[in-house]
Each structure stands twice: as structure tokens, then as C-alpha cells.
Write a protein that holds these residues in place. Structure first.
Motif, PDB file in Angstrom:
ATOM      1  N   VAL A 134      36.162  11.174   6.383  1.00  0.00           N
ATOM      2  CA  VAL A 134      36.866  10.931   7.632  1.00  0.00           C
ATOM      3  C   VAL A 134      35.796  10.818   8.709  1.00  0.00           C
ATOM      4  O   VAL A 134      34.849  11.599   8.725  1.00  0.00           O
ATOM      5  CB  VAL A 134      37.804  12.125   7.933  1.00  0.00           C
ATOM      6  N   ARG A 135      35.919   9.823   9.583  1.00  0.00           N
ATOM      7  CA  ARG A 135      34.919   9.648  10.638  1.00  0.00           C
ATOM      8  C   ARG A 135      35.361  10.356  11.910  1.00  0.00           C
ATOM      9  O   ARG A 135      36.564  10.448  12.202  1.00  0.00           O
ATOM     10  CB  ARG A 135      34.734   8.150  10.935  1.00  0.00           C
ATOM     11  N   ILE A 136      34.379  10.864  12.642  1.00  0.00           N
ATOM     12  CA  ILE A 136      34.684  11.401  13.974  1.00  0.00           C
ATOM     13  C   ILE A 136      33.665  10.830  14.953  1.00  0.00           C
ATOM     14  O   ILE A 136      32.463  10.869  14.711  1.00  0.00           O
ATOM     15  CB  ILE A 136      34.720  12.946  13.983  1.00  0.00           C
ATOM     16  N   VAL A 137      34.193  10.210  15.997  1.00  0.00           N
ATOM     17  CA  VAL A 137      33.339   9.632  17.040  1.00  0.00           C
ATOM     18  C   VAL A 137      33.933  10.000  18.391  1.00  0.00           C
ATOM     19  O   VAL A 137      35.136   9.793  18.612  1.00  0.00           O
ATOM     20  CB  VAL A 137      33.237   8.092  16.898  1.00  0.00           C
ATOM     21  N   ASP A 138      33.124  10.574  19.277  1.00  0.00           N
ATOM     22  CA  ASP A 138      33.587  10.984  20.599  1.00  0.00           C
ATOM     23  C   ASP A 138      34.879  11.798  20.536  1.00  0.00           C
ATOM     24  O   ASP A 138      35.798  11.589  21.331  1.00  0.00           O
ATOM     25  CB  ASP A 138      33.804   9.747  21.494  1.00  0.00           C
ATOM     26  N   SER A 173      25.778  13.523  16.268  1.00  0.00           N
ATOM     27  CA  SER A 173      25.645  14.746  17.038  1.00  0.00           C
ATOM     28  C   SER A 173      26.488  14.660  18.306  1.00  0.00           C
ATOM     29  O   SER A 173      26.546  13.614  18.946  1.00  0.00           O
ATOM     30  CB  SER A 173      24.164  14.945  17.375  1.00  0.00           C
ATOM     31  N   GLY A 174      27.190  15.726  18.635  1.00  0.00           N
ATOM     32  CA  GLY A 174      27.999  15.762  19.844  1.00  0.00           C
ATOM     33  C   GLY A 174      29.367  15.133  19.707  1.00  0.00           C
ATOM     34  O   GLY A 174      30.119  15.040  20.671  1.00  0.00           O
ATOM     35  N   SER A 175      29.737  14.697  18.480  1.00  0.00           N
ATOM     36  CA  SER A 175      31.015  13.997  18.305  1.00  0.00           C
ATOM     37  C   SER A 175      32.198  14.960  18.171  1.00  0.00           C
ATOM     38  O   SER A 175      33.345  14.512  18.146  1.00  0.00           O
ATOM     39  CB  SER A 175      30.940  13.082  17.081  1.00  0.00           C
ATOM     40  N   GLY A 176      31.926  16.255  18.056  1.00  0.00           N
ATOM     41  CA  GLY A 176      33.023  17.218  17.966  1.00  0.00           C
ATOM     42  C   GLY A 176      33.168  17.866  16.595  1.00  0.00           C
ATOM     43  O   GLY A 176      34.153  18.560  16.330  1.00  0.00           O
ATOM     44  N   LYS A 177      32.184  17.691  15.732  1.00  0.00           N
ATOM     45  CA  LYS A 177      32.296  18.201  14.356  1.00  0.00           C
ATOM     46  C   LYS A 177      32.419  19.726  14.300  1.00  0.00           C
ATOM     47  O   LYS A 177      33.273  20.252  13.614  1.00  0.00           O
ATOM     48  CB  LYS A 177      31.080  17.759  13.519  1.00  0.00           C
TER      49      LYS A 177
END
Ligand SMILES: Nc1ncnc2c1ncn2[C@@H]1O[C@H](COP(=O)(O)OP(=O)(O)O)[C@@H](O)[C@H]1O
Ligand SMILES: [Mg+2]
Length: 241
Positions: free
Chosen positions: A232-236, A60-64
Motif C-alpha cells: 500500500v502506498r502512502i504519500v503526503d 520520509s515524512g509521508s505519515g508512515k
């Protein structure tokens, strides 16, 4: 004219049936200005081809949602380029975007956003009706989709008579009604238990594969990632491989 069309591209191997339907090039997004600026998305590049369901997975909050809104031409990137079905949507005027989305995109959101006073069949035929399409033809297409998605016996039901999983399947059927090249799903399993969540994503994957659609699903739900063609990963706000 012909000569222009036949000019070889710099990478001829990319100019075949696997040409991406969605192509994001170094898209970024910041919110606010001055001291309060938040970088929700750092330069992100992604191609999605026909028949491919790509998961973008992160907390949550990572920009998705920011990422998906940009991919769906709902939100302009701060920089970078978005090409959908061969059209650079970052170059289109704001006023042209609704018609473009209606023609090329299908959206599935976390809550299915069904209209309480319309039956399942009417959820699917509403937009074609508003767009002035032949209603008998739209109803036939709706029933065919409902049959494929195992919902035909629910065609006359209202949303409150459906389970959460059935509602999300109706939302997917609705997203397919305009035969979009690209499907974008934002946390479609967030309100479902594990089994129902998997059923919904399995259905989405099958439609993508059988109809040659491109799809991006953003999700924090790890339980459905194995059903996707690529993760695909998204973090921060940083996308990685
Ligand atoms: N309209 C907005 N204005 C300001 N900040 C926003 C806005 N939308 C999202 N953000 C911020 O951008 C970051 C990413 O948000 P979001 O894309 O909604 O992530 P996710 O969908 O992964 O939860 C968060 O820090 C969020 O607070
Ligand atoms: Mg979100």
C-alpha cells in the motif's frame, strides 16, 4: 446469549477465518491546533488478515510512523476507528492500552532497541519475567524461537557482539514471544544493507505465514517490497491501494 452470537453478520463471507486481525476505518491524525495544524494522515482504511504481511511504502515524512503508531494503539487517531483482534481499541480507556498491547501486539522498530547488558536470550525472556510468567517455560520458548530464526548459537551473546541484521532478527524474535496476533514493524531494514534487509523481511514473512500472524511493515525501502503479500502506498498522508 447463543442467539446473539449466532446472529448473521451483514456480510457472512467476512465472518470466517479471514476476518481481519487489524481493521482501520477512516482513521485520520492531525498534529497541533489552530494555524499550526498538520494533517499527517488523511482518512485511511485498511484490513490485514491472518497470514498477511502488508507493506506501507512511502517517502520520509509521508505519515508512515503516524499510521503505524495508530495501528498499534500507541497513538490515538483524531477520528476513525481501530479494531484489533475484535476489540475496538479507540473505545478503550488509555489505562487499558498497555495491557492490551502486551497481550496482542508485537513491535519491531528501526533501531532494534536491545538492552546492552542483557544477553540475546534475556532480551526475549525479560518481559515474560516481568509479567510473572514461568521462567523455565519462557526460556524454552525463547530458545525455540532463536532456533527457528537461526540465532540459537547467539543466545549467550550481548547485542554489541551481533551484526545489525542479527540484532533485528533478535528484535523480531522478541516481538513474537507473547505470541501476538498482530506484528507492527517501523522501518525494520532502515539500518541494514540490501542483503541483510531482505533476510530480515524474509524471516518476518515466513513467521507471518507459518504462524498465521497479521503484520504491517512501514518502510521507504523499495528493495523488500516484493517479499510482502501486499503493498500500500502512502504519500503526503494519503494511503492508496
Ligand atoms: N508529534 C508530532 N508533532 C507534530 N508533527 C508531527 C509529529 N509527528 C509527526 N509529525 C509530522 O507529521 C508528518 C508525518 O510524520 P511521520 O508519521 O513521522 O512520517 P514518516 O514516518 O513517513 O517519516 C510529518 O510532516 C511530521 O513532521
Ligand atoms: Mg517514520
Amino acid at each position: 446469549m447463543t442467539a446473539i452470537l449466532e446472529t448473521p453478520r451483514p456480510f457472512p463471507q467476512a465472518a470466517n477465518s479471514t476476518t481481519p486481525i487489524l481493521s482501520l476505518r477512516n482513521v485520520t491524525r492531525t498534529y497541533g491546533d489552530g494555524e499550526g495544524t498538520i494533517t499527517a494522515l488523511h482518512p485511511a482504511t485498511l484490513d490485514v488478515r491472518p497470514g498477511e504481511l502488508v507493506a506501507v511504502n512511502g517517502p520520509s515524512g509521508s505519515g508512515k510512523s503516524t499510521f503505524l503508531s495508530i495501528a498499534g494503539a500507541l497513538l490515538r487517531p483524531t477520528s476513525g476507528q481501530v479494531v484489533i483482534a475484535g476489540q475496538d481499541v479507540t473505545a478503550l480507556p488509555q489505562g487499558a492500552l498497555p495491557a492490551f498491547r502486551l497481550k496482542h501486539l508485537g513491535f519491531v522498530l528501526q533501531s532494534s532497541n536491545l538492552i546492552p547488558y542483557l544477553t540475546v536470550r534475556e532480551q526475549l525472556t525479560l518481559v515474560p519475567h516481568l509479567a510473572g510468567r514461568n521462567s523455565r517455560e519462557a526460556a524454552r520458548q525463547a530458545d525455540e524461537l532463536l532456533r527457528t530464526l537461526g540465532l540459537l548459537d547467539r543466545a549467550r551473546h550481548f547485542p554489541d557482539a551481533l551484526s545489525g541484521g542479527q540484532r533485528q532478527r533478535v528484535a523480531i524474535a522478541r516481538a513474537l514471544m507473547n505470541d501476538p496476533a498482530l506484528i507492527l514493524a517501523d522501518e525494520p531494514t532502515a539500518s541494514l544493507d540490501g542483503t541483510r534487509g531482505r533476510e530480515v523481511v524474509q524471516m518476518l514473512a515466513r513467521e507471518v505465514h507459518e504462524r498465521g500472524k497479521a503484520a504491517v511493515m512501514v518502510t521507504h525501502d523499495e528493495r523488500v517490497l516484493d517479499l510482502c503479500d501486499r503493498v500500500v502506498r502512502i504519500v503526503d498522508g494519503r494511503l492508496s491501494g
